[in-house]
Design a protein around this motif. Structure first.
Motif: not given
Ligand SMILES: [Zn+2]
Length: 58
Positions: A2-24
């Motif tokens: 399966a290939v995504p039909k539409r590119r995710k918006t900058r906002s949606k990409a940022r929302m997804r990446r909001a959960h990435w963080r370095v943990e101690a």
């Protein structure tokens, strides 16, 4: 595949990446030598794991 039909918006990409963080990293004291070590790993200071020596240290 399966290939995504539409590119995710900058906002949606940022929302997804909001959960990435370095943990101690978590540390636990070695029961043998009291040195901080990572849980479920052989102690790098004394070479003990589960109450017995498993690797040689000098
Ligand atoms: Zn130790």
């Amino acid at each position: 595949m399966a290939v995504p039909k539409r590119r995710k918006t900058r906002s949606k990409a940022r929302m997804r990446r909001a959960h990435w963080r370095v943990e101690a990293p978590t540390y636990a004291a070695c029961p043998q030598c009291r040195q901080a070590k990572m849980p479920h790993r052989v102690c790098s200071n004394c070479g003990y794991y589960s109450g017995r020596q498993v690797v040689e240290t000098e």
